[in-house]
Design a protein around this motif. Structure first.
Motif, mmCIF file in Angstrom:
data_model
loop_
_atom_site.group_PDB
_atom_site.id
_atom_site.type_symbol
_atom_site.label_atom_id
_atom_site.label_comp_id
_atom_site.label_asym_id
_atom_site.label_seq_id
_atom_site.Cartn_x
_atom_site.Cartn_y
_atom_site.Cartn_z
ATOM 1 N N LYS A 120 42.972 62.854 12.760
ATOM 2 C CA LYS A 120 43.624 63.394 11.567
ATOM 3 C C LYS A 120 44.736 64.369 11.959
ATOM 4 C CE LYS A 120 43.098 65.853 7.252
ATOM 5 N NZ LYS A 120 42.271 66.494 6.284
ATOM 6 N N ILE A 121 44.444 65.266 12.900
ATOM 7 C CA ILE A 121 45.458 66.222 13.344
ATOM 8 C C ILE A 121 46.618 65.478 13.995
ATOM 9 C CG2 ILE A 121 45.962 68.117 14.951
ATOM 10 C CD1 ILE A 121 43.070 69.080 14.432
ATOM 11 N N ARG A 122 46.302 64.469 14.785
ATOM 12 C CA ARG A 122 47.367 63.676 15.410
ATOM 13 C C ARG A 122 48.256 63.035 14.347
ATOM 14 N NH1 ARG A 122 47.199 60.520 20.635
ATOM 15 N NH2 ARG A 122 49.201 59.476 20.607
ATOM 16 N N SER A 123 47.636 62.468 13.332
ATOM 17 C CA SER A 123 48.386 61.821 12.261
ATOM 18 C C SER A 123 49.249 62.839 11.511
ATOM 19 C CB SER A 123 47.419 61.129 11.302
ATOM 20 O OG SER A 123 48.123 60.514 10.259
ATOM 21 N N LEU A 124 48.711 64.005 11.227
ATOM 22 C CA LEU A 124 49.476 65.051 10.537
ATOM 23 C C LEU A 124 50.673 65.498 11.367
ATOM 24 C CD1 LEU A 124 46.510 67.169 9.147
ATOM 25 C CD2 LEU A 124 48.216 65.942 7.772
ATOM 26 N N CYS A 125 50.504 65.533 12.669
ATOM 27 C CA CYS A 125 51.572 66.005 13.547
ATOM 28 C C CYS A 125 52.593 64.923 13.890
ATOM 29 C CB CYS A 125 50.977 66.565 14.843
ATOM 30 S SG CYS A 125 50.055 68.101 14.595
ATOM 31 N N GLU A 126 52.183 63.674 13.855
ATOM 32 C CA GLU A 126 53.083 62.608 14.281
ATOM 33 C C GLU A 126 53.650 61.768 13.143
ATOM 34 O OE1 GLU A 126 51.034 60.430 17.363
ATOM 35 O OE2 GLU A 126 51.562 61.956 18.849
ATOM 36 N N CYS A 127 53.106 61.914 11.945
ATOM 37 C CA CYS A 127 53.577 61.112 10.821
ATOM 38 C C CYS A 127 54.069 62.046 9.710
ATOM 39 C CB CYS A 127 52.464 60.203 10.308
ATOM 40 S SG CYS A 127 52.957 59.206 8.894
ATOM 41 N N GLN A 128 55.364 62.057 9.517
ATOM 42 C CA GLN A 128 55.963 62.938 8.521
ATOM 43 C C GLN A 128 55.389 62.692 7.129
ATOM 44 O OE1 GLN A 128 57.941 65.460 9.192
ATOM 45 N NE2 GLN A 128 58.367 66.037 7.098
ATOM 46 N N ALA A 129 55.213 61.442 6.750
ATOM 47 C CA ALA A 129 54.704 61.119 5.412
ATOM 48 C C ALA A 129 53.289 61.662 5.212
ATOM 49 C CB ALA A 129 54.737 59.608 5.177
ATOM 50 N N THR A 130 52.452 61.571 6.233
ATOM 51 C CA THR A 130 51.081 62.097 6.148
ATOM 52 C C THR A 130 51.106 63.611 5.990
ATOM 53 O OG1 THR A 130 50.278 60.278 7.514
ATOM 54 C CG2 THR A 130 48.846 62.207 7.326
ATOM 55 N N ALA A 131 51.941 64.283 6.766
ATOM 56 C CA ALA A 131 52.052 65.743 6.675
ATOM 57 C C ALA A 131 52.587 66.165 5.315
ATOM 58 C CB ALA A 131 52.948 66.275 7.790
ATOM 59 N N GLU A 132 53.576 65.440 4.792
ATOM 60 C CA GLU A 132 54.127 65.772 3.475
ATOM 61 C C GLU A 132 53.082 65.600 2.377
ATOM 62 O OE1 GLU A 132 57.747 63.607 2.761
ATOM 63 O OE2 GLU A 132 58.747 64.541 4.471
ATOM 64 N N LYS A 133 52.278 64.556 2.486
ATOM 65 C CA LYS A 133 51.231 64.314 1.487
ATOM 66 C C LYS A 133 50.187 65.440 1.518
ATOM 67 C CE LYS A 133 47.994 60.786 -0.065
ATOM 68 N NZ LYS A 133 47.427 59.460 0.183
ATOM 69 N N GLU A 134 49.856 65.904 2.715
ATOM 70 C CA GLU A 134 48.828 66.940 2.880
ATOM 71 C C GLU A 134 49.331 68.344 2.539
ATOM 72 O OE1 GLU A 134 44.942 68.323 4.174
ATOM 73 O OE2 GLU A 134 45.635 66.269 3.923
ATOM 74 N N TYR A 135 50.570 68.672 2.975
ATOM 75 C CA TYR A 135 51.055 70.045 2.884
ATOM 76 C C TYR A 135 52.302 70.237 2.026
ATOM 77 C CZ TYR A 135 48.037 70.499 6.968
ATOM 78 O OH TYR A 135 46.975 70.477 7.821
ATOM 79 N N GLY A 136 52.950 69.158 1.638
ATOM 80 C CA GLY A 136 54.212 69.275 0.925
ATOM 81 C C GLY A 136 55.378 69.218 1.892
ATOM 82 N N PHE A 137 56.559 68.964 1.344
ATOM 83 C CA PHE A 137 57.745 68.743 2.175
ATOM 84 C C PHE A 137 58.099 69.957 3.036
ATOM 85 C CE2 PHE A 137 62.316 69.014 2.911
ATOM 86 C CZ PHE A 137 62.517 67.834 3.613
ATOM 87 N N ALA A 138 58.123 71.142 2.447
ATOM 88 C CA ALA A 138 58.576 72.336 3.174
ATOM 89 C C ALA A 138 57.688 72.647 4.380
ATOM 90 C CB ALA A 138 58.638 73.536 2.231
#
Length: 111
Positions: free
Chosen positions: A11-29
């Motif tokens: 999950k952490i790898r996906s959040l760090c390597e996939c912009q779309a996953t990080a945006e979905k989890e934390y928002g664009f900013a």
């Protein structure tokens, strides 16, 4: 040689390597800041060279961790990821010798 990054979970790898996953989890900013902080990590030889993110050591067992702010309310928590952790004569992590880190979590600093 730049800092080598590893990830504690998929999950952490996906959040760090996939912009779309990080945006979905934390928002664009926050996702944008996360991407920038990861680029900062990849651009230095040791975490002590990080110019931004208020990098600092925090007590943990068995070895202290390193914390780097991502955005106002999030931070990366890193641990040294060497087979043999570089330590000082006093037994503390010698962060000046750490070139391999594992991101063990992305945490809300207000939680």
């Amino acid at each position: 040689m730049p800092v080598n990054l590893a990830f504690a979970t998929l999950k952490i790898r996906s959040l760090c390597e996939c912009q779309a996953t990080a945006e979905k989890e934390y928002g664009f900013a926050v996702a944008k800041q996360l991407r920038a902080r990861l680029a900062d990590l990849r651009a230095v030889d040791t975490v002590l060279e990080l110019p931004v993110g208020r990098p600092r050591e925090r007590p943990a067992k068995p070895h202290n961790v390193y914390v780097v702010d991502v955005a106002k309310s999030y931070r990366l928590v890193l641990r040294a990821n060497h087979n043999k952790i570089p330590v000082t004569k006093t037994g503390k992590v010698d962060w000046s010798e750490v070139s391999r880190v594992m991101i063990i979590r992305i945490e809300d600093s207000h939680a």
